[in-house]
Design a protein around this motif. Structure first.
Motif, mmCIF file in Angstrom:
data_model
loop_
_atom_site.group_PDB
_atom_site.id
_atom_site.type_symbol
_atom_site.label_atom_id
_atom_site.label_comp_id
_atom_site.label_asym_id
_atom_site.label_seq_id
_atom_site.Cartn_x
_atom_site.Cartn_y
_atom_site.Cartn_z
ATOM 1 N N ARG A 126 0.838 -1.129 0.035
ATOM 2 C CA ARG A 126 0.341 -0.242 0.125
ATOM 3 C C ARG A 126 0.989 1.493 -0.349
ATOM 4 N N LEU A 127 0.023 2.461 -0.592
ATOM 5 C CA LEU A 127 0.754 3.767 -0.411
ATOM 6 C C LEU A 127 -0.006 4.397 -0.728
ATOM 7 N N ARG A 128 -0.135 5.774 0.650
ATOM 8 C CA ARG A 128 -0.962 6.216 0.475
ATOM 9 C C ARG A 128 -0.446 7.674 0.146
ATOM 10 N N TYR A 129 -0.898 9.164 -0.242
ATOM 11 C CA TYR A 129 -0.293 10.391 -0.392
ATOM 12 C C TYR A 129 -0.821 11.567 0.238
ATOM 13 N N ARG A 130 0.045 12.282 0.590
ATOM 14 C CA ARG A 130 -0.216 13.043 1.721
ATOM 15 C C ARG A 130 0.361 14.228 0.420
ATOM 16 N N VAL A 131 -0.781 14.890 0.142
ATOM 17 C CA VAL A 131 -0.853 15.494 -0.727
ATOM 18 C C VAL A 131 -1.419 17.385 -0.537
ATOM 19 N N PRO A 132 -0.354 18.770 -0.265
ATOM 20 C CA PRO A 132 -1.393 19.549 -0.282
ATOM 21 C C PRO A 132 -2.406 19.748 -0.533
ATOM 22 N N THR A 133 -3.256 20.458 0.109
ATOM 23 C CA THR A 133 -4.874 20.366 -0.112
ATOM 24 C C THR A 133 -4.948 21.193 -1.444
ATOM 25 N N HIS A 134 -3.520 21.950 -1.801
ATOM 26 C CA HIS A 134 -3.670 22.917 -2.596
ATOM 27 C C HIS A 134 -3.076 22.597 -4.293
ATOM 28 N N GLU A 135 -2.508 21.485 -4.274
ATOM 29 C CA GLU A 135 -2.913 20.738 -5.172
ATOM 30 C C GLU A 135 -3.756 19.527 -5.132
ATOM 31 N N TRP A 136 -4.576 19.138 -4.371
ATOM 32 C CA TRP A 136 -5.655 18.322 -4.675
ATOM 33 C C TRP A 136 -6.876 18.896 -4.923
ATOM 34 N N GLN A 137 -7.405 18.847 -6.382
ATOM 35 C CA GLN A 137 -8.747 19.106 -6.096
ATOM 36 C C GLN A 137 -9.049 18.802 -8.181
ATOM 37 N N ALA A 138 -10.373 19.138 -8.530
ATOM 38 C CA ALA A 138 -11.243 18.457 -9.248
ATOM 39 C C ALA A 138 -9.922 17.963 -10.829
ATOM 40 N N GLY A 139 -9.656 16.956 -11.486
ATOM 41 C CA GLY A 139 -9.334 17.880 -12.425
ATOM 42 C C GLY A 139 -8.472 16.245 -12.750
ATOM 43 N N GLY A 140 -7.668 16.294 -14.315
ATOM 44 C CA GLY A 140 -7.061 14.674 -14.611
ATOM 45 C C GLY A 140 -5.878 14.797 -13.439
ATOM 46 N N TYR A 141 -5.179 12.781 -13.195
ATOM 47 C CA TYR A 141 -4.244 12.778 -12.664
ATOM 48 C C TYR A 141 -3.649 11.406 -13.239
ATOM 49 N N ARG A 142 -2.734 11.214 -12.411
ATOM 50 C CA ARG A 142 -2.438 9.869 -13.125
ATOM 51 C C ARG A 142 -1.359 9.019 -12.011
ATOM 52 N N LEU A 143 -1.375 7.745 -11.862
ATOM 53 C CA LEU A 143 -0.348 7.255 -11.246
ATOM 54 C C LEU A 143 0.747 6.114 -11.917
ATOM 55 N N PHE A 144 1.651 6.006 -12.162
ATOM 56 C CA PHE A 144 2.836 5.565 -12.723
ATOM 57 C C PHE A 144 3.819 4.782 -11.789
ATOM 58 N N PHE A 145 3.031 3.505 -11.792
ATOM 59 C CA PHE A 145 4.084 2.274 -11.555
ATOM 60 C C PHE A 145 4.748 1.280 -11.900
ATOM 61 N N TYR A 146 5.881 1.538 -11.669
ATOM 62 C CA TYR A 146 7.459 1.244 -12.362
ATOM 63 C C TYR A 146 7.595 -0.645 -11.293
ATOM 64 N N VAL A 147 6.731 -0.800 -12.357
ATOM 65 C CA VAL A 147 7.029 -2.930 -11.282
ATOM 66 C C VAL A 147 8.018 -3.481 -12.124
ATOM 67 N N GLU A 148 8.480 -3.314 -13.208
ATOM 68 C CA GLU A 148 9.551 -4.232 -13.996
ATOM 69 C C GLU A 148 10.778 -4.544 -12.433
ATOM 70 N N PRO A 149 10.871 -3.292 -11.929
ATOM 71 C CA PRO A 149 12.138 -4.129 -10.369
ATOM 72 C C PRO A 149 11.802 -5.160 -10.120
ATOM 73 N N TYR A 150 10.411 -5.523 -9.872
ATOM 74 C CA TYR A 150 9.869 -6.014 -8.845
ATOM 75 C C TYR A 150 9.467 -7.663 -9.149
ATOM 76 N N LEU A 151 9.212 -7.226 -10.527
ATOM 77 C CA LEU A 151 8.389 -8.541 -11.313
ATOM 78 C C LEU A 151 9.706 -8.944 -12.087
ATOM 79 N N GLY A 152 10.308 -8.309 -12.463
ATOM 80 C CA GLY A 152 12.007 -9.336 -13.618
ATOM 81 C C GLY A 152 11.738 -8.656 -14.983
ATOM 82 N N GLU A 153 13.134 -8.835 -15.066
ATOM 83 C CA GLU A 153 13.116 -8.357 -16.964
ATOM 84 C C GLU A 153 12.159 -9.505 -18.147
#
Length: 120
Positions: free
Chosen positions: A56-83
């Motif tokens: 799990r990961l929970r973000y602490r986002v400053p109020t002025h940054e957390w607003q309606a709009g477009g977001y994305r999560l980028f997961f870099y999974v290769e080091p976990y899954l392997g080559e």
């Protein structure tokens, strides 16, 4: 994070993720995940970190940054899954329509596929 006047800035903790390895049935530990927000100049990182021992990961986002709009999560999974994995990274885009609501974006992961959904 201290503000300009030295006091603790107000944070929203309304975005979280959880990565589950569907092959092993175990949480995916120590996976790098970056949270980005789209603004008039493109995508900008507003949070990053690594999943904990429970995947799990929970973000602490400053109020002025957390607003309606477009977001994305980028997961870099290769080091976990392997080559040998087919998808070395996963990007999940989503819209925040009501910043007062909680947003949980889990990722179910294997070497050759992934699934995501809006959790609670």
């Amino acid at each position: 994070m201290p503000s300009d006047d030295g006091t603790e800035a107000e944070f929203h903790a309304r975005i979280s993720t959880h990565i589950l390895d569907t092959v092993s049935g175990e949480p995916a530990r120590d996976v790098y995940v970056r949270l980005e927000r789209r603004d008039s100049e493109g995508w900008r990182t507003i949070g990053e970190g690594r999943t904990d021992d429970d995947g799990r990961l929970r973000y602490r986002v400053p109020t002025h940054e957390w607003q309606a709009g477009g977001y994305r999560l980028f997961f870099y999974v290769e080091p976990y899954l392997g080559e040998g994995c087919f998808f070395p990274e996963v990007t999940v885009g989503f819209h925040v329509r009501d910043p007062e609501r909680k947003y949980h974006v889990p990722l179910l992961l294997s070497n050759f596929g992934y699934t995501t959904y809006r959790g609670s």
